[in-house]
Design a protein around this motif. Structure first.
Motif, PDB file in Angstrom:
ATOM      1  N   ARG A  49      46.212  36.957  40.755  1.00 34.20           N
ATOM      2  CA  ARG A  49      45.124  36.686  41.710  1.00 34.20           C
ATOM      3  C   ARG A  49      44.044  37.750  41.587  1.00 34.20           C
ATOM      4  N   ASP A  50      44.443  39.020  41.482  1.00 34.80           N
ATOM      5  CA  ASP A  50      43.466  40.095  41.336  1.00 34.80           C
ATOM      6  C   ASP A  50      42.669  39.947  40.046  1.00 34.80           C
ATOM      7  N   SER A  53      40.243  37.027  40.411  1.00 33.85           N
ATOM      8  CA  SER A  53      39.142  37.415  41.299  1.00 33.85           C
ATOM      9  C   SER A  53      38.146  38.283  40.545  1.00 33.85           C
ATOM     10  N   SER A  54      38.652  39.207  39.766  1.00 36.08           N
ATOM     11  CA  SER A  54      37.784  40.065  38.965  1.00 36.08           C
ATOM     12  C   SER A  54      37.008  39.237  37.940  1.00 36.08           C
ATOM     13  N   SER A  57      34.296  37.263  39.708  1.00 30.54           N
ATOM     14  CA  SER A  57      33.209  38.163  40.076  1.00 30.54           C
ATOM     15  C   SER A  57      32.329  38.473  38.862  1.00 30.54           C
TER      16      SER A  57
END
Length: 108
Positions: A49-50, A53-54, A57
């Motif tokens: 998930r991280d 998300s990165s 972005s």
């Protein structure tokens, strides 16, 4: 005779109790393994998930940079860019045909 029978029953009860304890230890071990695996998968999902998300972005930032570089949100500059790219490919195709016409292949 009654003491012999009660001793036999007591021994059978102890054997059954030991078997039950063994099964409980096995079940507890399996439960701990399942818990550890679930925790590992949760950590892996958090990391994924991280990472996503990165990535989202960064992709969003790239889109904003491209919009800024090409002159806004779809104005005349975008049309000019499309015409430029299409003209480049047409010019490349005409040049390739001209070179093939002036310098034909020598293979038989």
């Amino acid at each position: 005779m009654a003491t012999s029978a009660s001793r036999t029953y007591e021994q059978q009860n102890d054997e059954q109790l030991d078997a039950l304890h063994s099964k409980l230890r096995t079940l507890r071990g399996i439960t701990i393994d399942i818990h550890d695996d679930a925790e590992r998968q949760n950590r892996e999902l958090d990391g994924t998930r991280d990472y996503l998300s990165s990535f989202a972005s960064g992709l969003s930032q790239s889109g904003r940079n491209a919009t800024r570089a090409f002159g806004g949100a779809g104005g005349i500059s975008q049309l000019r860019m499309i015409v430029l790219v299409v003209s480049f490919f047409i010019g490349f195709w005409i040049t390739w045909k001209a070179v093939r016409w002036f310098f034909p292949s020598t293979s038989s």
